[in-house]
Design a protein around this motif. Structure first.
Motif, PDB file in Angstrom:
ATOM      1  N   THR A 299       0.850  -1.196   0.000  1.00 31.10           N
ATOM      2  CA  THR A 299       0.000   0.000   0.000  1.00 31.10           C
ATOM      3  C   THR A 299       0.886   1.246   0.000  1.00 31.10           C
ATOM      4  O   THR A 299       2.079   1.182   0.292  1.00 31.10           O
ATOM      5  N   LYS A 398     -13.165  -5.186   0.112  1.00 27.07           N
ATOM      6  CA  LYS A 398     -11.719  -5.365   0.008  1.00 27.07           C
ATOM      7  C   LYS A 398     -11.212  -4.874  -1.350  1.00 27.07           C
ATOM      8  O   LYS A 398     -10.190  -4.187  -1.438  1.00 27.07           O
ATOM      9  N   SER A 401     -11.384  -1.077  -1.380  1.00 25.52           N
ATOM     10  CA  SER A 401     -10.308  -0.443  -0.625  1.00 25.52           C
ATOM     11  C   SER A 401      -9.013  -0.426  -1.426  1.00 25.52           C
ATOM     12  O   SER A 401      -8.323   0.599  -1.492  1.00 25.52           O
ATOM     13  N   ARG A 402      -8.664  -1.562  -2.050  1.00 24.67           N
ATOM     14  CA  ARG A 402      -7.414  -1.632  -2.817  1.00 24.67           C
ATOM     15  C   ARG A 402      -7.462  -0.731  -4.037  1.00 24.67           C
ATOM     16  O   ARG A 402      -6.517   0.001  -4.327  1.00 24.67           O
ATOM     17  N   THR A 404      -9.347   1.868  -4.567  1.00 22.17           N
ATOM     18  CA  THR A 404      -9.365   3.266  -4.135  1.00 22.17           C
ATOM     19  C   THR A 404      -7.949   3.753  -3.851  1.00 22.17           C
ATOM     20  O   THR A 404      -7.556   4.852  -4.260  1.00 22.17           O
TER      21      THR A 404
END
Length: 414
Positions: A299, A398, A401-402, A404
Motif C-alpha cells: 500500500t 476489500k 479499498s485496494r 481506491t
C-alpha cells in the motif's frame, strides 16, 4: 490423460528424462506416462497448467525405478479468442525462447526460476515441479498484499534474476539482445497494428475513468483528473522500452503475487523465493521490475515507511552476488545511477498497479466466470468489463479499498 493429447511424443518424453538427469547418454526405459490437472480452478490467466508424471527404469543403476513429477504448461485452446490473443501477443513464443535459449546460460550463475526440460512448438513448456521442494504461492495473501518477510525474499529473487543477466553480459562481452536476438523484444505494451494489447490498454483506461468517477465523485477536480489520466497511462509505451541511460537487464514485467513462489521454514517463515511466468519479459532497467514488485504488493502507506529500506535490500543483494563472483558491482551497476533510476521508474509501478490489479484482484468467482466459456471470455471487454469492475467495486469492500488506494496513487502522480 495421455501426453500425446498435449503433443508430447515418445522422443519428447525421452528428451525430458535425459535433461532431467543431465545425462544425454543415459540408458533408461519409460514405463508409463500420465498428465493430470494442476488444479480444479484456474491457476493462471495466460496458460493451462498440468502435472506430467513419468515412471522411469534407469538401466545404468541396476534397473532402478524412479518417478519424475514435472510441471506442464500449454497454450490454452478451449477458448479460441484467448488462443488468438496469446498467439498475436507472442506470449508462449517469448516464454519458450527465454526458457529454452536464454535461461540455460543465465542459470549457471544463480537460481531465480525453475529449470526447463522441454520447450516445444511455442506451445508447450515442461518445467521443474517446484511444489516438490515446498514452493507455493503466498499463503493467506490478502488482496495481493505481501508482508515484509515475503517482500524481502521476493526482492532477493528479483536481484538474482537481474544479476544473472548482468553477469552473462559481463562474462561474454555481449548484450542479451545480441546473445538471444528477439527473445526480449517488447510484446506487452507496444503500439503496432493488429496488437490486441493496444485495444486492451484503451479498454483499461475506460475502466479506470469509470472507477475514478465513482471513487472521486465528490472531488471538484474530477473533470481535470479525467482529462489527464489517459495521457498519463499511455506513458507506459515509452517506459517499457530499453533505456539508453541506465543499464538494462532481463525484466520480468509481470510481477504480481501469483508469479512469485515461496519456500517456508518449519516455523512458516519464507526462506526462499523463485519467479515464474515470463510471457512479458523485456530488456529494461532493473528499477522497472523493482518498482512494479514493490507497488503491486504493498500500500502507499507501507511504501512511505519502507521504500528506502527495500531499495537498500535489493542493492545490497546485488552487491553480495557480484562480490561472491569476484566482480565489481560499482563497475557493472553503479549505485548512484541505479538509485536515480528507481525514482524515475516509480511512475511505471503506479501505472502497472492499476493495469494489472484491477483484473487480478477480482474475486475468484468473477475470474472463473470469465474463463468458463468462449462466450463469457469474449464478453470480458468494453462495457461488460466496466460493469463487472464497477459491480465488484460496489459489493466487495476489500476490492474497493485496494482500487481506491491505487486510484489515489495515480491521481497524486498526475
Amino acid at each position: 490423460m495421455n501426453p500425446e493429447k498435449f503433443n508430447l511424443n515418445r522422443n519428447d518424453l525421452e528428451t525430458i528424462v535425459k535433461r532431467y538427469y543431465a545425462n544425454p547418454k543415459l540408458r533408461f526405459q519409460i514405463e508409463s506416462s500420465e498428465v493430470t490437472h494442476f488444479s480444479t480452478s484456474r491457476a493462471g490467466y495466460l496458460g493451462d497448467h498440468f502435472f506430467l508424471k513419468l515412471q522411469v527404469i534407469i538401466e545404468d543403476d541396476g534397473n532402478r525405478k524412479d518417478e519424475l513429477n514435472l510441471f506442464l504448461k500449454v497454450l490454452p485452446t478451449a477458448i479460441p479468442a484467448l488462443t488468438s490473443y496469446l498467439e498475436a501477443s507472442g506470449t508462449f513464443r517469448k516464454e519458450t525462447r527465454i526458457y529454452g535459449d536464454l535461461f540455460p546460460r543465465m542459470q549457471q550463475f544463480t537460481r531465480f526460476a525453475p529449470k526447463a526440460y522441454l520447450t516445444k512448438d511455442n506451445r508447450q513448456l515442461v518445467l521443474e515441479n517446484l511444489a516438490l521442494e515446498g514452493f507455493r504461492s503466498v499463503a493467506g495473501c490478502e488482496m495481493g498484499i505481501f508482508d515484509k518477510a515475503h517482500l524481502e525474499r521476493a526482492l532477493q529473487a528479483l536481484a538474482r534474476l537481474h544479476c544473472a543477466s548482468l553477469m552473462l553480459e559481463t562474462k561474454t562481452g555481449r548484450t542479451l539482445p545480441e546473445l538471444c536476438p528477439g527473445a526480449l523484444d517488447e510484446n506487452c505494451w507496444i503500439l503496432k497494428n493488429n496488437n490486441p494489447r493496444v485495444e486492451e490498454l484503451e479498454n483499461a483506461i475506460q475502466v479506470l475513468c469509470e472507477l475514478v468517477k465513482v471513487v472521486e465523485k465528490d472531488n471538484p477536480e474530477l473533470p481535470d483528473i479525467l482529462r489527464k489520466l489517459p495521457e498519463f497511462v499511455l506513458q507506459i509505451y515509452d517506459l517499457v522500452k530499453p533505456s539508453s541511460k541506465y543499464r538494462n537487464v532481463v525484466s520480468h514485467g509481470d510481477l504480481w503475487g501469483s508469479n512469485l513462489l515461496f519456500k517456508y521454514s518449519e516455523a512458516s517463515i519464507p526462506e526462499d523465493c523463485l519467479i515464474v511466468d515470463f510471457q512479458f519479459a523485456r530488456y529494461a532497467p532493473p528499477a522497472y521490475d523493482l518498482n512494479m514488485l514493490i507497488t503491486l504488493t504493498t500500500t502507499a502507506d507501507y511504501r512511505k515507511e519502507y521504500y528506502s529500506h527495500l531499495i537498500d535490500l535489493y542493492y545490497a543483494t546485488v552487491e553480495q552476488i557480484f562480490i561472491d563472483q569476484c566482480l565489481s558491482p560499482e563497475e557493472i551497476i553503479p549505485e548512484q545511477p541505479f538509485r536515480e533510476s528507481c525514482h524515475r521508474y516509480k511512475v511505471s509501478g503506479i501505472i502497472d498497479n492499476f493495469l494489472m490489479n484491477h483484473v487480478t484482484l477480482l474475486p475468484r468467482n468473477c475470474v472463473d466466470r470469465v474463463f468458463s466459456s468462449p462466450e463469457e471470455y469474449n464478453n470480458f471487454s468494453g462495457e461488460d468489463k466496466i460493469r463487472m469492475c464497477l459491480g465488484v467495486l460496489d459489493t466487495d469492500m476489500k476490492y474497493r479499498s485496494r482500487i481506491t488506494g491505487i486510484i489515489k496513487d495515480l491521481i497524486e502522480a498526475l
